[in-house]
Design an enzyme around this catalytic site. Sequence first.
Site, PDB file in Angstrom:
ATOM      1  N   SER A  73       0.799  -1.237   0.000  1.00  0.00           N
ATOM      2  CA  SER A  73       0.000   0.000   0.000  1.00  0.00           C
ATOM      3  C   SER A  73       0.827   1.280   0.000  1.00  0.00           C
ATOM      4  O   SER A  73       0.267   2.364  -0.214  1.00  0.00           O
ATOM      5  CB  SER A  73      -0.925   0.025   1.211  1.00  0.00           C
ATOM      6  OG  SER A  73      -2.038  -0.772   0.963  1.00  0.00           O
ATOM      7  N   LYS A  76       0.421   3.440  -2.897  1.00  0.00           N
ATOM      8  CA  LYS A  76      -0.737   4.330  -3.065  1.00  0.00           C
ATOM      9  C   LYS A  76      -0.332   5.795  -2.941  1.00  0.00           C
ATOM     10  O   LYS A  76      -0.876   6.658  -3.630  1.00  0.00           O
ATOM     11  CB  LYS A  76      -1.798   4.010  -1.998  1.00  0.00           C
ATOM     12  CG  LYS A  76      -2.396   2.609  -2.127  1.00  0.00           C
ATOM     13  CD  LYS A  76      -3.227   2.265  -0.891  1.00  0.00           C
ATOM     14  CE  LYS A  76      -3.875   0.895  -1.005  1.00  0.00           C
ATOM     15  NZ  LYS A  76      -4.507   0.457   0.256  1.00  0.00           N
ATOM     16  N   TYR A 198      -3.019  -1.997 -10.360  1.00  0.00           N
ATOM     17  CA  TYR A 198      -3.036  -1.949  -8.891  1.00  0.00           C
ATOM     18  C   TYR A 198      -2.292  -3.149  -8.297  1.00  0.00           C
ATOM     19  O   TYR A 198      -1.448  -2.998  -7.398  1.00  0.00           O
ATOM     20  CB  TYR A 198      -4.485  -1.892  -8.380  1.00  0.00           C
ATOM     21  CG  TYR A 198      -4.562  -1.956  -6.876  1.00  0.00           C
ATOM     22  CD1 TYR A 198      -4.228  -0.859  -6.094  1.00  0.00           C
ATOM     23  CD2 TYR A 198      -4.913  -3.144  -6.232  1.00  0.00           C
ATOM     24  CE1 TYR A 198      -4.256  -0.930  -4.712  1.00  0.00           C
ATOM     25  CE2 TYR A 198      -4.948  -3.226  -4.848  1.00  0.00           C
ATOM     26  CZ  TYR A 198      -4.620  -2.117  -4.092  1.00  0.00           C
ATOM     27  OH  TYR A 198      -4.625  -2.198  -2.724  1.00  0.00           O
ATOM     28  N   TYR A 250      -4.172   3.772   7.762  1.00  0.00           N
ATOM     29  CA  TYR A 250      -5.489   3.130   7.860  1.00  0.00           C
ATOM     30  C   TYR A 250      -6.258   3.656   9.052  1.00  0.00           C
ATOM     31  O   TYR A 250      -6.147   4.821   9.400  1.00  0.00           O
ATOM     32  CB  TYR A 250      -5.355   1.597   7.921  1.00  0.00           C
ATOM     33  CG  TYR A 250      -4.424   1.042   6.901  1.00  0.00           C
ATOM     34  CD1 TYR A 250      -4.635   1.289   5.554  1.00  0.00           C
ATOM     35  CD2 TYR A 250      -3.328   0.291   7.261  1.00  0.00           C
ATOM     36  CE1 TYR A 250      -3.777   0.789   4.596  1.00  0.00           C
ATOM     37  CE2 TYR A 250      -2.464  -0.215   6.309  1.00  0.00           C
ATOM     38  CZ  TYR A 250      -2.697   0.040   4.986  1.00  0.00           C
ATOM     39  OH  TYR A 250      -1.845  -0.438   4.049  1.00  0.00           O
ATOM     40  N   VAL A 268       1.069  -3.878   3.833  1.00  0.00           N
ATOM     41  CA  VAL A 268       0.971  -5.176   4.515  1.00  0.00           C
ATOM     42  C   VAL A 268       2.185  -6.068   4.263  1.00  0.00           C
ATOM     43  O   VAL A 268       2.318  -7.114   4.886  1.00  0.00           O
ATOM     44  CB  VAL A 268      -0.317  -5.968   4.156  1.00  0.00           C
ATOM     45  CG1 VAL A 268      -1.536  -5.374   4.817  1.00  0.00           C
ATOM     46  CG2 VAL A 268      -0.492  -6.128   2.667  1.00  0.00           C
TER      47      VAL A 268
HETATM   48  N1  GLN Z   1      -2.151  -5.407  -2.207  1.00  0.00           N
HETATM   49  C1  GLN Z   1      -2.758  -5.271  -0.916  1.00  0.00           C
HETATM   50  C2  GLN Z   1      -4.271  -5.323  -1.045  1.00  0.00           C
HETATM   51  O1  GLN Z   1      -4.777  -4.768  -1.973  1.00  0.00           O
HETATM   52  C3  GLN Z   1      -2.333  -3.967  -0.316  1.00  0.00           C
HETATM   53  C4  GLN Z   1      -2.960  -3.720   1.019  1.00  0.00           C
HETATM   54  C5  GLN Z   1      -2.070  -3.070   2.027  1.00  0.00           C
HETATM   55  O2  GLN Z   1      -0.850  -2.987   1.927  1.00  0.00           O
HETATM   56  N2  GLN Z   1      -2.713  -2.649   3.078  1.00  0.00           N
HETATM   57  O3  GLN Z   1      -4.958  -5.917  -0.270  1.00  0.00           O
END
Ligand code: GLN
Length: 330
Positions: A73, A76, A198, A250, A268
């Site tokens: 993430s 992003k 993505y 988050y 994650v």
């Molecule tokens: N690729 C992971 C997902 O889309 C990324 C989520 C994350 O890092 N929180 O679930």
Amino acid sequence: MDKIEIATMKSSDINHVLGHIYDSVLENREGALADYIPELAKVEPDSFGMALATNNGRVYSIGDTETPFTIQSISKALNYCIALELIGRDAILARVGVEPSGDRFNAIEFDPRTLRPYNPMVNAGAITVAWILCNRLGNNAFDYILNRFSQAAGRQLVLDQNVYQSEFRTGHRNRAIGHLLLSAQAIEEPVDLALDVYFKQCSISVTAIDLAVMGATFANLGMNPITGKQVFDTTAVRNTLSVMFTCGMYDYSGNWAHDVGLPAKSGVGGGILGIVNRQLGIGTFSPRVDPNGNSVRGLASFKILSDEFGLHAFDPTNRGSGLVAHFFDH
Ligand code: GLN
């Protein structure tokens, strides 16, 4: 210890503080690998590394700072910055908000007032941003993203094919979000290309040092302090850091802003990228994550780092921008 501006500290003192933080966090084995992406469950759970890069290009590191892991993430934040530059703030705001959602990163929900994703740091918003990039760049979108991420890290990055395949095979929830966005006319076709971009952007392989240098690039108004190359647009950096500050961790973002006080983004895969505006990029890697999806040791390290170096944006000992120091201290 006294809080001293990092720029004025001796290297040996900085390394000493990093060593002390590393030792105090190393024993923490709480959290668990994010196994909902099967390939992520295969990483070495005990890896731990921490790196700092200053906005004049010095790098300090300890532990597993050259171990590759997937950016997840954290991508992003970089993509949002790139999209802001390519299509502008207002065009982005028409599709993705800037409000914290207070919900999980993969929640299947929109802001009820706008029927748009709450912000670009949750999956719904990030898939929308991936779509915006596909809409502008077509089939070249991923290559373009990889190139820009590489410029921010100051070295050529690569896609982790195994993680990408794993996400592609199991990303049903993200596909559901993508198709819901399509049905709500938040995005248009081709939704499958946007989802593919993505999945790929999340599967770019980085190290803790890469995250620190990317952070220093943000801290340095978009110019990579090691290569001297302008990577991001200055105004886009300002808008990106604002959203990272309020939404980057988050549904822990409020606590993070309170306790650590830095714009940051977690993934994650176990990485956290943090920015001390005009001063420093910080990258940590430890793959055991808490229920929010934030690295347990990363979070603990950032709390101590922020306290010991006085990095919190509103800490009275944080001298803030080098420009302020330049104009008011002389
Ligand atoms: N690729 C992971 C997902 O889309 C990324 C989520 C994350 O890092 N929180 O679930």
